[in-house]
Structure formats: C-alpha cells, structure tokens
Design a protein around this motif. Sequence first.
Motif, PDB file in Angstrom:
ATOM      1  N   ASP A  23       0.845  -1.195   0.000  1.00 51.42           N
ATOM      2  CA  ASP A  23       0.000   0.000   0.000  1.00 51.42           C
ATOM      3  C   ASP A  23       0.887   1.255   0.000  1.00 51.42           C
ATOM      4  O   ASP A  23       1.229   1.809   1.050  1.00 51.42           O
ATOM      5  N   ALA A  24       1.286   1.668  -1.204  1.00 54.51           N
ATOM      6  CA  ALA A  24       2.250   2.766  -1.349  1.00 54.51           C
ATOM      7  C   ALA A  24       1.728   4.065  -0.746  1.00 54.51           C
ATOM      8  O   ALA A  24       2.465   4.780  -0.051  1.00 54.51           O
ATOM      9  N   LYS A  25       0.456   4.376  -0.992  1.00 48.50           N
ATOM     10  CA  LYS A  25      -0.119   5.637  -0.524  1.00 48.50           C
ATOM     11  C   LYS A  25      -0.024   5.761   1.006  1.00 48.50           C
ATOM     12  O   LYS A  25       0.345   6.800   1.537  1.00 48.50           O
ATOM     13  N   TRP A  26      -0.340   4.685   1.710  1.00 41.54           N
ATOM     14  CA  TRP A  26      -0.320   4.681   3.182  1.00 41.54           C
ATOM     15  C   TRP A  26       1.101   4.964   3.683  1.00 41.54           C
ATOM     16  O   TRP A  26       1.324   5.813   4.549  1.00 41.54           O
ATOM     17  N   ILE A  27       2.070   4.255   3.111  1.00 43.08           N
ATOM     18  CA  ILE A  27       3.473   4.433   3.512  1.00 43.08           C
ATOM     19  C   ILE A  27       3.920   5.869   3.210  1.00 43.08           C
ATOM     20  O   ILE A  27       4.560   6.532   4.038  1.00 43.08           O
ATOM     21  N   GLN A  28       3.580   6.355   2.023  1.00 47.77           N
ATOM     22  CA  GLN A  28       4.026   7.698   1.613  1.00 47.77           C
ATOM     23  C   GLN A  28       3.413   8.774   2.498  1.00 47.77           C
ATOM     24  O   GLN A  28       4.106   9.720   2.898  1.00 47.77           O
ATOM     25  N   ASP A  29       2.117   8.650   2.812  1.00 49.23           N
ATOM     26  CA  ASP A  29       1.472   9.618   3.708  1.00 49.23           C
ATOM     27  C   ASP A  29       2.181   9.665   5.060  1.00 49.23           C
ATOM     28  O   ASP A  29       2.395  10.735   5.637  1.00 49.23           O
ATOM     29  N   HIS A  30       2.530   8.471   5.573  1.00 48.68           N
ATOM     30  CA  HIS A  30       3.191   8.423   6.881  1.00 48.68           C
ATOM     31  C   HIS A  30       4.595   8.998   6.825  1.00 48.68           C
ATOM     32  O   HIS A  30       5.017   9.721   7.728  1.00 48.68           O
ATOM     33  N   ALA A  31       5.308   8.702   5.745  1.00 53.03           N
ATOM     34  CA  ALA A  31       6.664   9.248   5.591  1.00 53.03           C
ATOM     35  C   ALA A  31       6.613  10.775   5.554  1.00 53.03           C
ATOM     36  O   ALA A  31       7.380  11.453   6.242  1.00 53.03           O
ATOM     37  N   ILE A  32       5.683  11.309   4.783  1.00 54.92           N
ATOM     38  CA  ILE A  32       5.567  12.771   4.658  1.00 54.92           C
ATOM     39  C   ILE A  32       5.218  13.398   6.010  1.00 54.92           C
ATOM     40  O   ILE A  32       5.804  14.408   6.409  1.00 54.92           O
ATOM     41  N   ARG A  33       4.282  12.767   6.730  1.00 49.01           N
ATOM     42  CA  ARG A  33       3.907  13.323   8.036  1.00 49.01           C
ATOM     43  C   ARG A  33       5.110  13.364   8.987  1.00 49.01           C
ATOM     44  O   ARG A  33       5.334  14.346   9.698  1.00 49.01           O
ATOM     45  N   GLN A  34       5.911  12.300   8.987  1.00 51.30           N
ATOM     46  CA  GLN A  34       7.068  12.257   9.886  1.00 51.30           C
ATOM     47  C   GLN A  34       8.086  13.343   9.542  1.00 51.30           C
ATOM     48  O   GLN A  34       8.699  13.937  10.432  1.00 51.30           O
ATOM     49  N   LEU A  35       8.234  13.615   8.257  1.00 52.74           N
ATOM     50  CA  LEU A  35       9.153  14.675   7.840  1.00 52.74           C
ATOM     51  C   LEU A  35       8.588  16.042   8.214  1.00 52.74           C
ATOM     52  O   LEU A  35       9.328  16.922   8.662  1.00 52.74           O
ATOM     53  N   GLU A  36       7.274  16.208   8.058  1.00 58.05           N
ATOM     54  CA  GLU A  36       6.636  17.470   8.437  1.00 58.05           C
ATOM     55  C   GLU A  36       6.752  17.727   9.937  1.00 58.05           C
ATOM     56  O   GLU A  36       6.804  18.866  10.380  1.00 58.05           O
ATOM     57  N   CYS A  37       6.799  16.653  10.712  1.00 56.14           N
ATOM     58  CA  CYS A  37       6.957  16.784  12.166  1.00 56.14           C
ATOM     59  C   CYS A  37       8.394  17.137  12.558  1.00 56.14           C
ATOM     60  O   CYS A  37       8.674  17.381  13.725  1.00 56.14           O
ATOM     61  N   GLY A  38       9.322  17.119  11.601  1.00 58.77           N
ATOM     62  CA  GLY A  38      10.687  17.555  11.903  1.00 58.77           C
ATOM     63  C   GLY A  38      11.757  16.496  11.755  1.00 58.77           C
ATOM     64  O   GLY A  38      12.926  16.761  12.064  1.00 58.77           O
ATOM     65  N   GLY A  53      12.208 -10.484   2.604  1.00 62.76           N
ATOM     66  CA  GLY A  53      12.972  -9.315   3.079  1.00 62.76           C
ATOM     67  C   GLY A  53      13.540  -8.440   1.967  1.00 62.76           C
ATOM     68  O   GLY A  53      13.236  -7.250   1.898  1.00 62.76           O
ATOM     69  N   PRO A  54      14.361  -9.011   1.046  1.00 62.94           N
ATOM     70  CA  PRO A  54      14.951  -8.179  -0.006  1.00 62.94           C
ATOM     71  C   PRO A  54      13.902  -7.512  -0.902  1.00 62.94           C
ATOM     72  O   PRO A  54      14.015  -6.318  -1.205  1.00 62.94           O
ATOM     73  N   ALA A  55      12.863  -8.267  -1.300  1.00 61.35           N
ATOM     74  CA  ALA A  55      11.820  -7.689  -2.167  1.00 61.35           C
ATOM     75  C   ALA A  55      11.049  -6.594  -1.432  1.00 61.35           C
ATOM     76  O   ALA A  55      10.729  -5.543  -2.006  1.00 61.35           O
ATOM     77  N   ALA A  56      10.763  -6.830  -0.149  1.00 56.75           N
ATOM     78  CA  ALA A  56      10.029  -5.838   0.636  1.00 56.75           C
ATOM     79  C   ALA A  56      10.867  -4.566   0.819  1.00 56.75           C
ATOM     80  O   ALA A  56      10.357  -3.446   0.712  1.00 56.75           O
ATOM     81  N   MET A  57      12.171  -4.728   1.058  1.00 57.06           N
ATOM     82  CA  MET A  57      13.045  -3.561   1.229  1.00 57.06           C
ATOM     83  C   MET A  57      13.144  -2.775  -0.075  1.00 57.06           C
ATOM     84  O   MET A  57      13.069  -1.539  -0.070  1.00 57.06           O
ATOM     85  N   ASP A  58      13.298  -3.476  -1.190  1.00 58.49           N
ATOM     86  CA  ASP A  58      13.362  -2.821  -2.500  1.00 58.49           C
ATOM     87  C   ASP A  58      12.098  -1.973  -2.711  1.00 58.49           C
ATOM     88  O   ASP A  58      12.183  -0.791  -3.065  1.00 58.49           O
ATOM     89  N   TRP A  59      10.941  -2.559  -2.446  1.00 59.28           N
ATOM     90  CA  TRP A  59       9.664  -1.838  -2.640  1.00 59.28           C
ATOM     91  C   TRP A  59       9.553  -0.653  -1.680  1.00 59.28           C
ATOM     92  O   TRP A  59       9.169   0.454  -2.081  1.00 59.28           O
ATOM     93  N   LEU A  60       9.935  -0.879  -0.420  1.00 59.43           N
ATOM     94  CA  LEU A  60       9.779   0.163   0.597  1.00 59.43           C
ATOM     95  C   LEU A  60      10.665   1.374   0.294  1.00 59.43           C
ATOM     96  O   LEU A  60      10.229   2.524   0.390  1.00 59.43           O
ATOM     97  N   VAL A  61      11.893   1.110  -0.129  1.00 55.33           N
ATOM     98  CA  VAL A  61      12.824   2.201  -0.465  1.00 55.33           C
ATOM     99  C   VAL A  61      12.303   3.007  -1.656  1.00 55.33           C
ATOM    100  O   VAL A  61      12.246   4.235  -1.618  1.00 55.33           O
ATOM    101  N   ARG A  62      11.871   2.306  -2.710  1.00 55.91           N
ATOM    102  CA  ARG A  62      11.361   3.009  -3.896  1.00 55.91           C
ATOM    103  C   ARG A  62      10.106   3.813  -3.562  1.00 55.91           C
ATOM    104  O   ARG A  62       9.923   4.945  -4.040  1.00 55.91           O
ATOM    105  N   THR A  63       9.244   3.228  -2.738  1.00 54.75           N
ATOM    106  CA  THR A  63       7.984   3.877  -2.368  1.00 54.75           C
ATOM    107  C   THR A  63       8.238   5.170  -1.601  1.00 54.75           C
ATOM    108  O   THR A  63       7.640   6.213  -1.889  1.00 54.75           O
ATOM    109  N   VAL A  64       9.150   5.125  -0.655  1.00 52.89           N
ATOM    110  CA  VAL A  64       9.461   6.311   0.153  1.00 52.89           C
ATOM    111  C   VAL A  64      10.156   7.371  -0.712  1.00 52.89           C
ATOM    112  O   VAL A  64       9.831   8.559  -0.643  1.00 52.89           O
ATOM    113  N   GLN A  65      11.089   6.933  -1.535  1.00 56.20           N
ATOM    114  CA  GLN A  65      11.841   7.873  -2.383  1.00 56.20           C
ATOM    115  C   GLN A  65      10.975   8.616  -3.392  1.00 56.20           C
ATOM    116  O   GLN A  65      11.371   9.675  -3.865  1.00 56.20           O
TER     117      GLN A  65
END
Length: 258
Positions: A23-38, A53-65
Amino acid sequence: MYVISERINGLFTSVGKAIDKRDAKWIQDHAIRQLECGAQALDVNVGPGREDGPAAMDWLVRTVQDVTDATLCLDTPGAKTMTAGLKAARNKVIMNSTTAEKKRLDAFLPLCREFGADIICLTMDEKGIPNDSEKRAELAMIMITTAMEHEIMPDRLLLDPLVLPTRAAQDQGMKVIKAIQMFQSLNDPPIRTVVGLSNVSNGAKDRPLVNRTYLAMLMGAGLSAAILDPEDASLMETVKTGQVLRNEKLYCDDYLRA
Ligand code: THG
C-alpha cells in the motif's frame, strides 16, 4: 541533533500490513507526516521474520523515495535485504547497522565502501551487549579501525552504545550516557553518536515521559542523532529546546514556533 524517524518499521502492525499489501499511498502519507513533524531522515525497516525481506526492502525504499529526497537509514541485520535497499536507493543512505562481529563487518563494510554510505556501528559482538561503558568503547575502537582498513573514514560512522529498557536493565541508563561521552574522545574530530531512543521505555507505563527525559540527558552528554518518534510533539519540543541549550539553534522567545 539529527532526528531519524523510527516509524517506517514493519515491527509496527499497521506498517507491516501496509508492506504486505504494498500500500504505497499509506506508507508515503506516513513518511511525509514524519518529515513534516521535523524528522530529517527515515529509518526504513521491513520488520522481523519476513521471507520476502529483499523484495520488501526494495519496494519500501522506492515507495518512500517517490515522495522525498530525505536520507534513508536502512535498518536490517540481513546482508541480502541491506543489498536490495542499497541498490534501490538514490537518496543518501545510512546503513543500520553493523556490529563488531567479524562476519557482520566482513559482509557490511565492503557494501558501505561500494555504495558510499554512512554506517551505524552497534557496540556489541557475539557475546552480546557489554554491560559497561569501557567495553562498549573498546568495541567502538575495533569497528573504527576495521572500517579504516576498508577505507571508510571515521566521519562516515555513527557509534551506537545500544539503549536498553530501563524497566529491565536499570543500571544501563547512565552507562550508556557515559559511553556517549567516551565515544567522543576516541577520535579528533569526534565521531558522531546515535541511539534508538524508544528502547529505553519498552514496557514502561508512561513511555513518552521516559523517552523525553532520557533524550534530554543524552543531549546533555553530546549525542549527535536519535532514532525516535517525531509524531510525539512533546519529544520534538525537547529536541528543539535541547538544540537551543546546546547553542545549535538561535534563541528567540518564540523558538518553538520559529
Ligand atoms: N539502534 C539502532 N537502530 C534501531 C534501534 C537501536 N532500530 C530499531 C530500534 N532500535 C529503534 N526503533 C524502534 C521502533 C519501535 C519501538 C522501539 C524502537 C517500539 N515499538 C513498540 C514496542 O515494541 O512496544 C511496538 C508498538 C507497536 O507494535 O505498535 O517500542 O537501538 N541503530
């Protein structure tokens, strides 16, 4: 004080589910909120006991970036999962982490050198976490010299004394503070230090109070960076007040809002 958000971590049930569902949108919303908090960087951890693990990390890094250029602190003990994260990353990376164990150093330092990353060095080895500050400093020194043998200079390292829950290891709180002070005398200029702050309050009744009190103590000892929850507003006020008291931020009456 450099703030790394602890909350893109599959250990949290909601985050683990979002990773499972991709769920890219959920992760991205949370990442943005954490950055907005400082937060200035994001700890990225797929969570324990995953087969993908490797596939999940690959997806998570790309999603956040896709939504930020912030530094990513790739949090995994697994060489394969770490490699997948490093390959996917275009943002600046802090590898989280190596220990002083030979097999971990042998696997992680070449990756650190190859990808030009910074790396967190946990002061523990095959015997576990030492229970005094001197032994923590000794393990730090082993990692500093081994890193230099791999042409990784001390300014790329962050030393982590490993914070333990005060509820279970009450005598360790001040030993970690002393370790933070000792680490700063191992090299000139001093090597940066980091902790996983929330470990300290594990199982405690009022976790936020324990977290922000300990952070103030650590900042007094010269801590450079912390992995913490930036959505805890009182904790972030403690960070900002500590920055003023350490003369890192200009004082004005309204510094909390400035
Ligand atoms: N040093 C370094 N990296 C680290 C740590 C460290 N990474 C992981 C951890 N420690 C820092 N991150 C967290 C994240 C969550 C919690 C503590 C530290 C935490 N989580 C809840 C708990 O365990 O009770 C889980 C809550 C939930 O499931 O919703 O406390 O020390 N370099």
